[in-house]
Design an enzyme around this catalytic site. Sequence first.
Site, short mmCIF file in Angstrom:
data_model
loop_
_atom_site.label_atom_id
_atom_site.label_comp_id
_atom_site.label_asym_id
_atom_site.label_seq_id
_atom_site.Cartn_x
_atom_site.Cartn_y
_atom_site.Cartn_z
CD1 TRP A 130 -2.61 1.66 0.54
CD2 TRP A 130 -1.98 1.86 2.67
NE1 TRP A 130 -3.32 2.69 1.10
CE2 TRP A 130 -2.96 2.84 2.40
CE3 TRP A 130 -1.44 1.79 3.96
CZ2 TRP A 130 -3.39 3.74 3.37
CZ3 TRP A 130 -1.88 2.68 4.91
CH2 TRP A 130 -2.85 3.65 4.62
CG ASP A 211 -2.47 -2.88 7.16
OD1 ASP A 211 -3.64 -2.88 7.61
OD2 ASP A 211 -2.03 -1.99 6.39
CE LYS A 246 -10.18 0.30 3.08
NZ LYS A 246 -9.56 1.16 2.17
C1 LMR Z 1 -6.58 2.32 -0.68
O1 LMR Z 1 -5.55 1.65 -0.66
O2 LMR Z 1 -7.05 2.79 -1.71
C2 LMR Z 1 -7.34 2.55 0.61
O3 LMR Z 1 -6.69 1.88 1.65
C3 LMR Z 1 -7.61 3.97 0.89
C4 LMR Z 1 -6.39 4.74 1.29
O4 LMR Z 1 -6.44 5.36 2.35
O5 LMR Z 1 -5.40 4.75 0.55
#
Ligand code: LMR
Length: 399
Positions: A130, A211, A246
């Site tokens: 992420w 996570d 989510k």
């Molecule tokens: C994402 O990866 O799109 C979500 O977890 C929202 C974010 O805060 O980035």
Amino acid sequence: MFESLSLAPPDPILGLTEAFKQDPRPDKINLSVGVYKDEHGRTPVLAAVKEAERRLVAGQESKTYLPIDGSPEYARLVRQMVFGDEHPLATDGRAVTLHTPGGTGGLRVAADFLKQKLSVNRIWISQPTWENHRGVFSAAGLEVAAYTYFDAAANRLDHGGLLSSLRQIPPHEAVCLHACCHNPSGIDPTPDQWREIAGVLAERQLVTLVDFAYQGLGDGLREDAAGVRELIAQLDELLIVSSFSKNFGLYNERAGALTLVAPTPQAAQAALSHAKICVRTNYSNPPSHGGAIVCTVLADPQLRADWERELQQMRDRINHMRALFAQTMKAQNAPRDFAFITQQRGMFSFSGLNPQHVQTLREQHGIYIVNSGRINVAGLRPANMTAVCNAIVATLGGG
Ligand code: LMR
């Protein structure tokens, strides 16, 4: 002094939604940020959440502060959800839970705790991960390095590479793993692979941070915790960050949690006392409303059953969109086989599109996806599938 600042780059995920909103094209499609859409393109408030809110508003008598770590009831219900009702860690005092503002807030408290209280200096994140992991961890003063995760050529987990990467990490450094629905790849280890990963983490004495942002969006609430169960079978210390953005659709309520697992209840209480200092010096105490919704739903058997049904509908719709995407790409003679998308889980898929493709999709077709090629499958629906697939095929030069 402000005049000496030049404009900072937009956020790689949320910045795209800002750009999307500015785009005047009526047929634009946003597949960037991880937000669930139903078949009408809406992000609805779940019925179980609406009912919980109705009860909360009717019964609310005060808006006084929550404790620094949130309510004990929330903590208990979160542990039951993460470990399963019957697991000893749900009740035996070796795990403590803090209510945090969303999963991101939980990650930041975890990172502050690692750096300030355990003197951890470096954390290892998956390659890819992420986009915001690196930012959150480095903002807390941790050095960030990456371990091998994804085999791009085969579109699968590079399990051998992952294990050998982990074996090279010095003891007492931290490793961040995704419990399920890996963001961005949608590829998770199997329970057997988790067992091996846990073995290496234990042998190398690594500090494990999990996570857990998508529990219930992959194969089910219990199924998605399989990796966590393998980790706790071999590790007696763990940090687990939950998000209810989510699975409860509570994006803007910022409801999350940080659970700390320790070898003894005494060690857990000591860890909690330090984590509370990280909270107090950051945002003081958590926002109430989102957590109260989660509590109300989880504590009431009827609301919980309703919520689980709605969660299953979201999960089923996403998995149906995976199959439809692969089929539509095939029917349009895509120059690549996209069947791998059906094997991935959760909101995201790594499409294999490169930054050039991503730019073409955005500029020529009004389709927004993250630069890494990550697609929010939960934003696909029958009504936009043909347009998305046509645009990808055209961008890839096939059809
Ligand atoms: C994402 O990866 O799109 C979500 O977890 C929202 C974010 O805060 O980035």
